[in-house]
Design a protein around this motif. Sequence first.
Motif, PDB file in Angstrom:
ATOM      1  N   ILE A 190       7.736   0.250   4.207  1.00 31.96           N
ATOM      2  CA  ILE A 190       6.702  -0.678   3.733  1.00 31.96           C
ATOM      3  C   ILE A 190       5.504   0.100   3.187  1.00 31.96           C
ATOM      4  N   ALA A 191       5.137   1.174   3.873  1.00 35.07           N
ATOM      5  CA  ALA A 191       4.026   2.004   3.392  1.00 35.07           C
ATOM      6  C   ALA A 191       4.354   2.605   2.026  1.00 35.07           C
ATOM      7  N   VAL A 250      -0.505  -5.930   5.804  1.00 32.16           N
ATOM      8  CA  VAL A 250      -0.911  -6.125   4.416  1.00 32.16           C
ATOM      9  C   VAL A 250      -1.902  -7.276   4.394  1.00 32.16           C
ATOM     10  N   LYS A 251      -3.102  -7.011   3.921  1.00 34.23           N
ATOM     11  CA  LYS A 251      -4.142  -8.044   3.885  1.00 34.23           C
ATOM     12  C   LYS A 251      -3.710  -9.200   2.994  1.00 34.23           C
ATOM     13  N   ASN A 263      -7.125   2.318   1.552  1.00 38.09           N
ATOM     14  CA  ASN A 263      -6.423   1.387   0.674  1.00 38.09           C
ATOM     15  C   ASN A 263      -7.016  -0.015   0.800  1.00 38.09           C
ATOM     16  N   GLU A 264      -7.239  -0.678  -0.304  1.00 34.16           N
ATOM     17  CA  GLU A 264      -7.857  -2.003  -0.278  1.00 34.16           C
ATOM     18  C   GLU A 264      -6.887  -3.105   0.121  1.00 34.16           C
ATOM     19  N   VAL A 265      -5.605  -2.831   0.023  1.00 31.50           N
ATOM     20  CA  VAL A 265      -4.585  -3.848   0.298  1.00 31.50           C
ATOM     21  C   VAL A 265      -4.124  -3.816   1.753  1.00 31.50           C
ATOM     22  N   LEU A 266      -4.129  -2.622   2.360  1.00 35.12           N
ATOM     23  CA  LEU A 266      -3.614  -2.443   3.710  1.00 35.12           C
ATOM     24  C   LEU A 266      -4.730  -2.302   4.736  1.00 35.12           C
ATOM     25  N   GLU A 267      -4.389  -2.616   5.983  1.00 33.26           N
ATOM     26  CA  GLU A 267      -5.328  -2.463   7.094  1.00 33.26           C
ATOM     27  C   GLU A 267      -4.612  -1.821   8.273  1.00 33.26           C
ATOM     28  N   LYS A 284       8.924  -4.294  -1.402  1.00 34.76           N
ATOM     29  CA  LYS A 284       7.919  -4.710  -2.384  1.00 34.76           C
ATOM     30  C   LYS A 284       8.195  -6.126  -2.885  1.00 34.76           C
ATOM     31  N   GLU A 285       9.468  -6.443  -3.128  1.00 34.31           N
ATOM     32  CA  GLU A 285       9.810  -7.781  -3.604  1.00 34.31           C
ATOM     33  C   GLU A 285       9.497  -8.844  -2.559  1.00 34.31           C
ATOM     34  N   ILE A 286       9.751  -8.529  -1.293  1.00 29.75           N
ATOM     35  CA  ILE A 286       9.456  -9.486  -0.217  1.00 29.75           C
ATOM     36  C   ILE A 286       7.957  -9.713  -0.105  1.00 29.75           C
ATOM     37  N   VAL A 287       7.183  -8.618  -0.113  1.00 28.73           N
ATOM     38  CA  VAL A 287       5.723  -8.722   0.014  1.00 28.73           C
ATOM     39  C   VAL A 287       5.121  -9.438  -1.196  1.00 28.73           C
ATOM     40  N   ASP A 288       5.597  -9.112  -2.390  1.00 25.45           N
ATOM     41  CA  ASP A 288       5.069  -9.745  -3.599  1.00 25.45           C
ATOM     42  C   ASP A 288       5.267 -11.259  -3.574  1.00 25.45           C
TER      43      ASP A 288
END
Length: 367
Positions: free
Chosen positions: A262-263, A331-332, A311-315, A243-247
């Motif tokens: 990641i999910a 992750v979009k 989910n609106e964030v993931l594809e 989460k910290e890396i993605v953020d």
Amino acid sequence: MKYEARKKAILILKDGTMFEGKSVGIDGTAVGEICFNTGTTGYQEIFTDPSYFGQLMVTTNAHIGNYGINEQEEESEGIKISGLICRNFSFDYSRINADENLLSYFQKQNFVAISDVDTRALVRYIRDKGAMNAIISTDTDIESLKKQLKAIPSMDGLELASQVSTKKAYTIGNEDATYKIAALDIGIKRNILRNLTQRDCFVKVFPYDASFEDLSSFEPDGYFLSNGPGDPTPLKNAQKLAKEIVDRNLPLFGICLGHQVIALAHDIPTYKMHNGHRGINHPVKNLLTGKGEITSQNHGFVVDKEAVVSNEVLEMTHEHLNDQSLAGMRVKDKNCFSVQYHPEASPGPHDSSYLFDQFIDMIKSVK
């Protein structure tokens, strides 16, 4: 070893079903969750894959050991499966670049294997009834074995990454390489590291409980979450790290257990499959390109497809064509993607190796 009469061995499943076989020559008992792999080659890579830690392996290929052992083909330091169940065990081998036969390799590690089991019947049974705990032994005291079997914890909820992860951080590759990668080892395979170093990466591998501060102190250009064994749900530290890396929108690539982490970092649930996917001929469709891939897979848990799709964030980016389960996602609007399968597959197939190039391209775009 001579082919004369060998000691009787037994397999008992959690539901009480029993199969008879023969010891390959090593006395003992092994326990774990039983699973099967449909690959026709690559048995050494299977045996040493940390993702199989805690599992009894049934090989569906009829002959195991026929091409011996080559130390360059290990995916980790030593055998990681709990025990082996096969049909025909080859005491002799035919391969020019083999270092030794499979039995001597097993003997050095006091590894229990049984052969002469009706693996066709066994695999059909597991396929119908689902993965379950089991025990194999050269001890034929059935009541004692059943008592041991009852004590085995379920794979559902079981954290195993800590038992296969490196204890200390280490580096691999050329220090002067173009790219630096920080990899979290939750069961990493050696061929993943080879694929990265072959793409001009200098990699530092960190223990399973390393923090974002630990990994970022390496000043990497990209981050990687590895494959591994067990249930991803207990890996709270790895989820926090992801989460910290993605953020921070830093380049992140996850494979197998790393994909599931990641999910979970995005509050997407995972669940234990009836059997899992284990083999080297699993068909996957890349939904972004429309192209098909033949892939190597090894997982007993999977990411909830419907939760990702809604989910609106993931594809969702890849789909398993046998059962339409989720095989990849991204992750979009972030530099993060992951797959459920193994693009580093050794000995193959190599249809999915482009994913490592995709990771490097991602790094280039932000470097």
